[in-house]
Design an enzyme around this catalytic site. Sequence first.
Site, short mmCIF file in Angstrom:
data_model
loop_
_atom_site.label_atom_id
_atom_site.label_comp_id
_atom_site.label_asym_id
_atom_site.label_seq_id
_atom_site.Cartn_x
_atom_site.Cartn_y
_atom_site.Cartn_z
N ASP A 137 0.81 -1.22 0.00
CA ASP A 137 0.00 0.00 0.00
C ASP A 137 0.84 1.27 0.00
O ASP A 137 0.30 2.38 -0.04
CB ASP A 137 -0.98 0.01 1.19
N HIS A 138 2.16 1.10 0.01
CA HIS A 138 3.05 2.26 -0.02
C HIS A 138 3.91 2.34 -1.28
O HIS A 138 4.58 3.35 -1.49
CB HIS A 138 3.97 2.25 1.21
#
Length: 305
Positions: A66-67
Amino acid sequence: MALELQILGSNSAAFAHNRHHTAQLLRVQDKYYLIDCGEGTQLLLKKFKIKLARIQNILISHLHGDHYYGLMGLLSTLHLYGKKADVHIYGPPGLSEIISLQLKYSSTFLSYDIKFHEWTPNKQEVIFEDHQLTIETIPLDHRIHCSGFLFREKPKKRGLLRDKIPELLTPVEVNDLKNGKDLLDREGNIRYRAKEVTIPPKKPYSYAYCSDTRLIPGMEEKIRDVDLVYHESTFMEDMKERANYTFHTTAAQAASLAKKANVGKLLLGHFSTRYKDLGPMLEEAKNIFENTELAEEGRRFLINH
């Protein structure tokens, strides 16, 4: 020189409630710094009318999807747009291998060069410096190696009080005064005292990005007096045990840290999908540290004394 932060994505783990994966853009005059690059980041950049070609520095906090899952797509699009200037990527060990393998097995040869800069896990270090600012890593406590980033504007020079100086000065003399150096005549006598004909410089601007982490003892010293601090707040205080187990922080913990560190403003982000309404989370933090806001999609925050 003002710094402007724009939030692109604010959610943790998964897309939900019209909130996207973590990504931010920091503008420092004519330079753009992309901080994390979750899935869909390039779409958000387009949505908020940010020119992709202006991005030359990308910082990745850690290798949870998610990063950084949006990074390969962004790099590919820059290639399709015919970008020529180098792109500098600052990330953890392994990121360069991931990107290189994807390029290798898709037989992709970019129109520009990628310059990888690997930061050292668990070590606070300067990873970028130019005439405007420095970027320093902030070691964090997450399930895998993770780092925050501290942006600091370089110290400014003193301001010249021109009405206190009736005669013309050379550029060298003006520079000496702005640096706090007295001007002398040929006999060595003081001609102008710097403190009498200049004013103290403004405080340099600063921004701290604290990505996924559990609360770290002594963390307040690493971000003390910073103007604007983003700190993950995945959960609320009633989920404190869950936060600790998953190496995350609550909104109350982030607010307590901001208060101890005497920061200017706190931004909450990296919200769990369990929270559709973020109002209670904001209230929880503001009860401890009043100057707290939500790092929601599209919001801009100006750092300007």
